[in-house]
Motif scaffolding. Structure first.
Motif, PDB file in Angstrom:
ATOM      1  N   PRO A 147     -14.670   2.485  31.840  1.00  0.00           N
ATOM      2  CA  PRO A 147     -13.635   3.520  31.673  1.00  0.00           C
ATOM      3  C   PRO A 147     -13.933   4.414  30.482  1.00  0.00           C
ATOM      4  O   PRO A 147     -14.587   3.998  29.519  1.00  0.00           O
ATOM      5  CB  PRO A 147     -12.355   2.704  31.445  1.00  0.00           C
ATOM      6  N   LYS A 148     -13.437   5.636  30.561  1.00  0.00           N
ATOM      7  CA  LYS A 148     -13.647   6.582  29.471  1.00  0.00           C
ATOM      8  C   LYS A 148     -12.586   6.373  28.394  1.00  0.00           C
ATOM      9  O   LYS A 148     -11.399   6.317  28.684  1.00  0.00           O
ATOM     10  CB  LYS A 148     -13.581   8.021  29.992  1.00  0.00           C
ATOM     11  N   HIS A 149     -13.038   6.246  27.182  1.00  0.00           N
ATOM     12  CA  HIS A 149     -12.143   6.089  26.038  1.00  0.00           C
ATOM     13  C   HIS A 149     -12.513   7.112  24.973  1.00  0.00           C
ATOM     14  O   HIS A 149     -13.633   7.612  24.942  1.00  0.00           O
ATOM     15  CB  HIS A 149     -12.261   4.689  25.433  1.00  0.00           C
ATOM     16  N   ARG A 150     -11.574   7.376  24.086  1.00  0.00           N
ATOM     17  CA  ARG A 150     -11.872   8.141  22.885  1.00  0.00           C
ATOM     18  C   ARG A 150     -12.020   7.158  21.727  1.00  0.00           C
ATOM     19  O   ARG A 150     -11.490   6.047  21.771  1.00  0.00           O
ATOM     20  CB  ARG A 150     -10.751   9.132  22.588  1.00  0.00           C
ATOM     21  N   PRO A 151     -12.735   7.560  20.687  1.00  0.00           N
ATOM     22  CA  PRO A 151     -12.856   6.670  19.525  1.00  0.00           C
ATOM     23  C   PRO A 151     -11.483   6.317  18.966  1.00  0.00           C
ATOM     24  O   PRO A 151     -10.602   7.174  18.833  1.00  0.00           O
ATOM     25  CB  PRO A 151     -13.664   7.509  18.526  1.00  0.00           C
ATOM     26  N   LYS A 152     -11.318   5.051  18.638  1.00  0.00           N
ATOM     27  CA  LYS A 152     -10.056   4.578  18.078  1.00  0.00           C
ATOM     28  C   LYS A 152     -10.354   3.539  17.010  1.00  0.00           C
ATOM     29  O   LYS A 152     -10.918   2.485  17.302  1.00  0.00           O
ATOM     30  CB  LYS A 152      -9.168   3.985  19.175  1.00  0.00           C
ATOM     31  N   LEU A 153      -9.984   3.859  15.777  1.00  0.00           N
ATOM     32  CA  LEU A 153     -10.226   2.964  14.655  1.00  0.00           C
ATOM     33  C   LEU A 153      -8.909   2.643  13.963  1.00  0.00           C
ATOM     34  O   LEU A 153      -7.933   3.385  14.074  1.00  0.00           O
ATOM     35  CB  LEU A 153     -11.191   3.607  13.648  1.00  0.00           C
ATOM     36  N   ALA A 154      -8.901   1.527  13.238  1.00  0.00           N
ATOM     37  CA  ALA A 154      -7.713   1.096  12.507  1.00  0.00           C
ATOM     38  C   ALA A 154      -8.121   0.641  11.115  1.00  0.00           C
ATOM     39  O   ALA A 154      -9.286   0.303  10.865  1.00  0.00           O
ATOM     40  CB  ALA A 154      -7.005  -0.036  13.251  1.00  0.00           C
ATOM     41  N   VAL A 272      -5.466  11.095  13.038  1.00  0.00           N
ATOM     42  CA  VAL A 272      -4.925  12.020  12.046  1.00  0.00           C
ATOM     43  C   VAL A 272      -5.044  13.448  12.592  1.00  0.00           C
ATOM     44  O   VAL A 272      -6.143  13.853  12.995  1.00  0.00           O
ATOM     45  CB  VAL A 272      -5.702  11.915  10.715  1.00  0.00           C
ATOM     46  N   PRO A 273      -3.976  14.227  12.623  1.00  0.00           N
ATOM     47  CA  PRO A 273      -4.107  15.641  13.025  1.00  0.00           C
ATOM     48  C   PRO A 273      -5.158  16.324  12.150  1.00  0.00           C
ATOM     49  O   PRO A 273      -5.068  16.292  10.924  1.00  0.00           O
ATOM     50  CB  PRO A 273      -2.702  16.204  12.759  1.00  0.00           C
ATOM     51  N   SER A 274      -6.172  16.898  12.787  1.00  0.00           N
ATOM     52  CA  SER A 274      -7.353  17.337  12.050  1.00  0.00           C
ATOM     53  C   SER A 274      -7.761  18.754  12.403  1.00  0.00           C
ATOM     54  O   SER A 274      -7.703  19.161  13.571  1.00  0.00           O
ATOM     55  CB  SER A 274      -8.538  16.399  12.353  1.00  0.00           C
ATOM     56  N   LEU A 275      -8.204  19.484  11.372  1.00  0.00           N
ATOM     57  CA  LEU A 275      -8.835  20.787  11.533  1.00  0.00           C
ATOM     58  C   LEU A 275     -10.272  20.633  11.056  1.00  0.00           C
ATOM     59  O   LEU A 275     -10.509  20.294   9.896  1.00  0.00           O
ATOM     60  CB  LEU A 275      -8.112  21.849  10.714  1.00  0.00           C
ATOM     61  N   VAL A 276     -11.228  20.840  11.961  1.00  0.00           N
ATOM     62  CA  VAL A 276     -12.637  20.614  11.653  1.00  0.00           C
ATOM     63  C   VAL A 276     -13.390  21.924  11.841  1.00  0.00           C
ATOM     64  O   VAL A 276     -13.329  22.541  12.909  1.00  0.00           O
ATOM     65  CB  VAL A 276     -13.242  19.514  12.546  1.00  0.00           C
ATOM     66  N   ILE A 277     -14.088  22.345  10.795  1.00  0.00           N
ATOM     67  CA  ILE A 277     -14.796  23.625  10.787  1.00  0.00           C
ATOM     68  C   ILE A 277     -16.241  23.409  11.216  1.00  0.00           C
ATOM     69  O   ILE A 277     -16.961  22.605  10.604  1.00  0.00           O
ATOM     70  CB  ILE A 277     -14.730  24.261   9.393  1.00  0.00           C
ATOM     71  N   GLY A 290     -10.084  14.194  20.677  1.00  0.00           N
ATOM     72  CA  GLY A 290      -8.642  14.005  20.678  1.00  0.00           C
ATOM     73  C   GLY A 290      -7.879  15.312  20.742  1.00  0.00           C
ATOM     74  O   GLY A 290      -8.330  16.328  20.210  1.00  0.00           O
ATOM     75  N   ASN A 291      -6.700  15.283  21.377  1.00  0.00           N
ATOM     76  CA  ASN A 291      -5.859  16.475  21.458  1.00  0.00           C
ATOM     77  C   ASN A 291      -5.299  16.863  20.102  1.00  0.00           C
ATOM     78  O   ASN A 291      -4.805  17.980  19.924  1.00  0.00           O
ATOM     79  CB  ASN A 291      -4.714  16.235  22.441  1.00  0.00           C
ATOM     80  N   LEU A 324      -4.510  25.705  11.025  1.00  0.00           N
ATOM     81  CA  LEU A 324      -4.005  24.913   9.914  1.00  0.00           C
ATOM     82  C   LEU A 324      -2.516  24.617  10.104  1.00  0.00           C
ATOM     83  O   LEU A 324      -2.047  23.499   9.854  1.00  0.00           O
ATOM     84  CB  LEU A 324      -4.245  25.633   8.594  1.00  0.00           C
ATOM     85  N   HIS A 325      -1.758  25.613  10.540  1.00  0.00           N
ATOM     86  CA  HIS A 325      -0.332  25.412  10.775  1.00  0.00           C
ATOM     87  C   HIS A 325      -0.113  24.309  11.839  1.00  0.00           C
ATOM     88  O   HIS A 325       0.812  23.502  11.705  1.00  0.00           O
ATOM     89  CB  HIS A 325       0.314  26.707  11.264  1.00  0.00           C
ATOM     90  N   LYS A 326      -0.959  24.299  12.856  1.00  0.00           N
ATOM     91  CA  LYS A 326      -0.808  23.302  13.913  1.00  0.00           C
ATOM     92  C   LYS A 326      -1.021  21.894  13.381  1.00  0.00           C
ATOM     93  O   LYS A 326      -0.245  20.981  13.673  1.00  0.00           O
ATOM     94  CB  LYS A 326      -1.785  23.588  15.050  1.00  0.00           C
ATOM     95  N   VAL A 327      -2.096  21.705  12.593  1.00  0.00           N
ATOM     96  CA  VAL A 327      -2.369  20.344  12.119  1.00  0.00           C
ATOM     97  C   VAL A 327      -1.353  19.908  11.066  1.00  0.00           C
ATOM     98  O   VAL A 327      -1.075  18.714  10.916  1.00  0.00           O
ATOM     99  CB  VAL A 327      -3.808  20.188  11.580  1.00  0.00           C
ATOM    100  N   MET A 328      -0.778  20.895  10.338  1.00  0.00           N
ATOM    101  CA  MET A 328       0.226  20.561   9.343  1.00  0.00           C
ATOM    102  C   MET A 328       1.624  20.426   9.937  1.00  0.00           C
ATOM    103  O   MET A 328       2.569  19.991   9.281  1.00  0.00           O
ATOM    104  CB  MET A 328       0.251  21.617   8.229  1.00  0.00           C
TER     105      MET A 328
END
Length: 330
Positions: A147-154, A272-277, A290-291, A324-328
């Motif tokens: 199955p397809k998964h996204r990375p998930k860490l704790a 974590v809601p993230s903005l990646v440049i 991730g969404n 930035l507004h979206k992730v914040m």
């Protein structure tokens, strides 16, 4: 397919971001075959990312003598095979094409199936799919439909307590703060420092949100700039190369801002809601998953990073501020 509870082995020597994008394959494999133990040979530090994973205790170093011997013509055929490897009913080597001769040697040493998975696509010849999806497709082509998964860490709760204590000493809340990581293992992936400065100024220091500047072992060239931003905005600097502490810090973050780096992949895997440049790298292949992840595309040269190029001037577009507004959440 794997009816007996004999172990299955994996070898992966990639960088931090590569490894994070590989973990969904292990998660999916364990989900499909819950009674099959997994042995994983990789970078020892990555064990600190795998809190709660059933295969965490099966991790060993990919730099053990046997693995090094496979690259040496005179000794690869005679050095003893480690007992955990002898126990494996099948083995997957995750690497690039240059590793194929080594995989062939391993096949000769092991009396069991050995499979090769190409660790990431060639952006010039392969389709634009994420590294994780690329690996899952290869597994399917070998007859292992997972199955397809996204990375998930704790994070380890015991380490979280230590980080919360540090936050308290900085007069920061235990949750909801922002984390900025300016660095990357590849200096050309670092957004120009002048643009970071402009972003901080335009947003008045992220609109007054409590912030932490994160520094890792690969970020030494950025230290003068990080120190300056810390002084200007009153943000504490969290310095650590410990992945347990990294996940603990990110576990309480309200949002994250970084570049194409392994740390950004860890943040995304921590939900974590993230903005990646992104600059030159292809986000279709390398973007954190991730969404909750927003990608901002920009353009610069390595000479621009520290203000030595022709296009290093600060730029803060409306689209960047919207991301930035979206992730914040504002």
């Amino acid at each position: 397919m794997f009816r007996e509870p004999l172990p299955v082995g994996f070898w992966h020597q990639g960088a931090l971001g590569d490894f994070v994008l590989f973990t969904p394959v292990l998660d999916a494999f364990q989900e499909m075959f819950p009674h099959v133990p997994l042995f994983l040979w990789t970078m020892p530090a990555y064990k600190d990312l795998l809190y709660g994973k059933p295969y965490r205790d099966g991790l060993a170093s990919c730099d053990e003598p046997f693995w090094r011997s496979l690259f040496v013509d005179d000794i690869w055929a005679s050095i003893p095979v480690p007992n955990p490897l002898l126990q494996c009913q099948a083995f997957f080597w995750v690497g690039q094409k240059r590793a194929l001769p080594i995989v062939d040697r391993l096949k000769k040493r092991l009396a069991r199936p050995v499979y090769w998975l190409r660790s990431f696509p060639d952006e010039q010849t392969d389709v634009d799919v994420s590294v994780t999806e690329f690996l899952v497709h290869q597994m399917a082509s070998l007859g292992f439909t997972v199955p397809k998964h996204r990375p998930k860490l704790a994070a380890d709760p015991h380490v979280v307590k230590d980080v919360v204590a540090w936050l308290g000493r900085q007069n920061l809340p235990s949750r909801g703060y922002g984390v900025v990581h300016m660095g990357s293992g590849g200096i050309g992936k670092v957004w120009p420092t002048s643009r970071w400065r402009s972003l901080f100024q335009v947003t008045s220091g992220f609109f007054g949100a409590p912030m932490v500047l994160l520094m890792g072992p690969a970020d030494k060239r950025l230290m003068p700039y990080v120190d300056a931003f810390s002084t200007t905005w009153g943000w504490p600097v969290y310095e650590s190369g410990d992945l347990k502490k990294l996940t603990a810090l990110l576990s309480g973050a309200g949002f994250y801002l970084g570049v194409d780096s392994g740390v950004s992949h860890v943040a995304a895997a921590m939900a974590v809601p993230s903005l990646v440049i992104f600059g030159r790298s292809n986000p279709a292949v390398w973007a954190p998953q991730g969404n909750h992840v927003h990608i901002y595309l920009d353009s610069w040269t390595p000479q621009d990073v520290f203000g030595e190029g022709k296009d290093c001037a600060g730029k803060v577009s409306a689209h960047l501020l919207q991301c930035l507004h979206k992730v914040m959440g504002i």
